[in-house]
Design a protein around this motif. Structure first.
Motif, PDB file in Angstrom:
ATOM      1  N   ILE A  40      -7.214  -3.596  -3.214  1.00  0.00           N
ATOM      2  CA  ILE A  40      -6.995  -4.351  -4.451  1.00  0.00           C
ATOM      3  C   ILE A  40      -8.315  -4.761  -5.095  1.00  0.00           C
ATOM      4  CG2 ILE A  40      -4.667  -5.129  -3.912  1.00  0.00           C
ATOM      5  CD1 ILE A  40      -5.745  -7.781  -3.047  1.00  0.00           C
ATOM      6  N   ARG A  41      -9.345  -4.875  -4.294  1.00  0.00           N
ATOM      7  CA  ARG A  41     -10.660  -5.201  -4.843  1.00  0.00           C
ATOM      8  C   ARG A  41     -11.253  -4.024  -5.619  1.00  0.00           C
ATOM      9  NH1 ARG A  41     -14.770  -5.171  -0.359  1.00  0.00           N
ATOM     10  NH2 ARG A  41     -14.619  -2.979  -0.851  1.00  0.00           N
ATOM     11  N   ASP A  42     -11.067  -2.813  -5.119  1.00  0.00           N
ATOM     12  CA  ASP A  42     -11.725  -1.646  -5.686  1.00  0.00           C
ATOM     13  C   ASP A  42     -10.948  -0.946  -6.785  1.00  0.00           C
ATOM     14  OD1 ASP A  42     -13.808  -2.088  -3.980  1.00  0.00           O
ATOM     15  OD2 ASP A  42     -13.134  -0.649  -2.473  1.00  0.00           O
TER      16      ASP A  42
ATOM     17  N   ALA B 111      -7.303  -3.576 -12.916  1.00  0.00           N
ATOM     18  CA  ALA B 111      -6.414  -4.721 -13.115  1.00  0.00           C
ATOM     19  C   ALA B 111      -4.943  -4.308 -13.114  1.00  0.00           C
ATOM     20  CB  ALA B 111      -6.758  -5.431 -14.419  1.00  0.00           C
ATOM     21  N   ARG B 112      -4.656  -3.122 -13.594  1.00  0.00           N
ATOM     22  CA  ARG B 112      -3.267  -2.648 -13.607  1.00  0.00           C
ATOM     23  C   ARG B 112      -2.737  -2.521 -12.183  1.00  0.00           C
ATOM     24  NH1 ARG B 112      -1.042   3.096 -14.731  1.00  0.00           N
ATOM     25  NH2 ARG B 112       1.155   2.632 -15.029  1.00  0.00           N
ATOM     26  N   TYR B 113      -3.553  -1.961 -11.317  1.00  0.00           N
ATOM     27  CA  TYR B 113      -3.161  -1.842  -9.912  1.00  0.00           C
ATOM     28  C   TYR B 113      -2.936  -3.226  -9.308  1.00  0.00           C
ATOM     29  CZ  TYR B 113      -3.184  -0.628  -5.007  1.00  0.00           C
ATOM     30  OH  TYR B 113      -2.828  -0.486  -3.694  1.00  0.00           O
TER      31      TYR B 113
ATOM     32  N   MET C 149       0.836  -1.205   0.000  1.00  0.00           N
ATOM     33  CA  MET C 149       0.000   0.000   0.000  1.00  0.00           C
ATOM     34  C   MET C 149       0.869   1.252   0.000  1.00  0.00           C
ATOM     35  SD  MET C 149      -3.434  -0.732   2.267  1.00  0.00           S
ATOM     36  CE  MET C 149      -2.624  -0.695   3.825  1.00  0.00           C
ATOM     37  N   ASP C 150       1.941   1.228   0.764  1.00  0.00           N
ATOM     38  CA  ASP C 150       2.831   2.385   0.822  1.00  0.00           C
ATOM     39  C   ASP C 150       3.506   2.624  -0.525  1.00  0.00           C
ATOM     40  OD1 ASP C 150       4.302   4.484   2.193  1.00  0.00           O
ATOM     41  OD2 ASP C 150       6.043   3.165   1.965  1.00  0.00           O
ATOM     42  N   LYS C 151       3.973   1.580  -1.162  1.00  0.00           N
ATOM     43  CA  LYS C 151       4.679   1.731  -2.437  1.00  0.00           C
ATOM     44  C   LYS C 151       3.739   2.180  -3.554  1.00  0.00           C
ATOM     45  CE  LYS C 151       8.269   1.344  -0.805  1.00  0.00           C
ATOM     46  NZ  LYS C 151       8.914   2.599  -0.630  1.00  0.00           N
ATOM     47  N   LEU C 152       2.537   1.656  -3.611  1.00  0.00           N
ATOM     48  CA  LEU C 152       1.631   1.981  -4.712  1.00  0.00           C
ATOM     49  C   LEU C 152       0.813   3.238  -4.456  1.00  0.00           C
ATOM     50  CD1 LEU C 152       0.448  -1.515  -5.889  1.00  0.00           C
ATOM     51  CD2 LEU C 152       2.374  -0.149  -6.669  1.00  0.00           C
ATOM     52  N   GLN C 153       0.686   3.645  -3.235  1.00  0.00           N
ATOM     53  CA  GLN C 153      -0.055   4.868  -2.929  1.00  0.00           C
ATOM     54  C   GLN C 153       0.667   6.083  -3.506  1.00  0.00           C
ATOM     55  OE1 GLN C 153      -0.511   5.523   1.239  1.00  0.00           O
ATOM     56  NE2 GLN C 153      -1.941   7.197   0.986  1.00  0.00           N
ATOM     57  N   ASN C 154       1.976   6.026  -3.557  1.00  0.00           N
ATOM     58  CA  ASN C 154       2.755   7.146  -4.062  1.00  0.00           C
ATOM     59  C   ASN C 154       2.714   7.253  -5.579  1.00  0.00           C
ATOM     60  OD1 ASN C 154       3.500   7.661  -1.444  1.00  0.00           O
ATOM     61  ND2 ASN C 154       5.359   6.449  -1.572  1.00  0.00           N
TER      62      ASN C 154
END
Length: 161
Positions: free
Chosen positions: A118-120, A123-125, A89-94
């Motif tokens: 990850i549910r909301d 697909a790329r995320y 979450m920390d890495k992708l939030q940025n």
């Protein structure tokens, strides 16, 4: 000439502070493994860290995290699940990847929040989150196995005469 030397000096200072993602990930995973040692969970933590990449490949990240959440009462499942969730979450939030804001869940933990995230999202995320989790686990399982072996070695008393 003076401006060139100042520019080179600035670049050298930036290079000293620059760390690759692998170095950052290795430092974080070492701290994660030390946390497992402190909680006396390394014996169960290391085999779980070894199994998780296979579970993610076979079932997907969402299903694997749901499994981790179902085993939340066991401290090694809780610890590793929350560590993975908070790291990803920390890495992708940025990266401004989230399409939706994360709903506030009362009395929730990182695993629940991560599953919602990850549910909301698209697909790329999901693919990026899976890749980041697998990269983290790749380093983590090696550190955890090594530390587990070190903690299980009997100490030998060597006396000098």
């Amino acid at each position: 000439m003076i401006l060139f030397k100042q520019g080179v000096a600035k670049m050298q200072n930036k290079e000293k502070n620059f760390r690759s993602m692998e170095q950052i990930r290795a430092g974080k995973t070492w701290a994660m493994v030390q946390q497992a040692v402190q909680q006396k969970a390394i014996k169960e933590y290391a085999p779980l860290a070894k199994k998780l990449p296979g579970l993610i490949h076979q079932n997907g990240l969402g299903q694997t995290m749901a499994f981790m959440f179902s085993k939340y009462k066991d401290k090694h499942f809780k610890l590793l699940g929350e560590q993975i969730a908070s790291w990803v979450m920390d890495k992708l939030q940025n990266k401004d990847m989230m399409q939706y804001s994360l709903p506030e869940i009362k009395n929730s933990n990182y695993i629940q929040k991560f599953i919602c995230q990850i549910r909301d999202n698209d697909a790329r995320y999901y693919r990026l989150a899976t890749r980041e989790a697998l990269s983290l686990l790749n380093v983590l399982r090696n550190f955890a196995s090594g530390v587990k072996q070190e903690t299980q070695k009997p100490e030998k008393n060597v006396e000098k005469s």
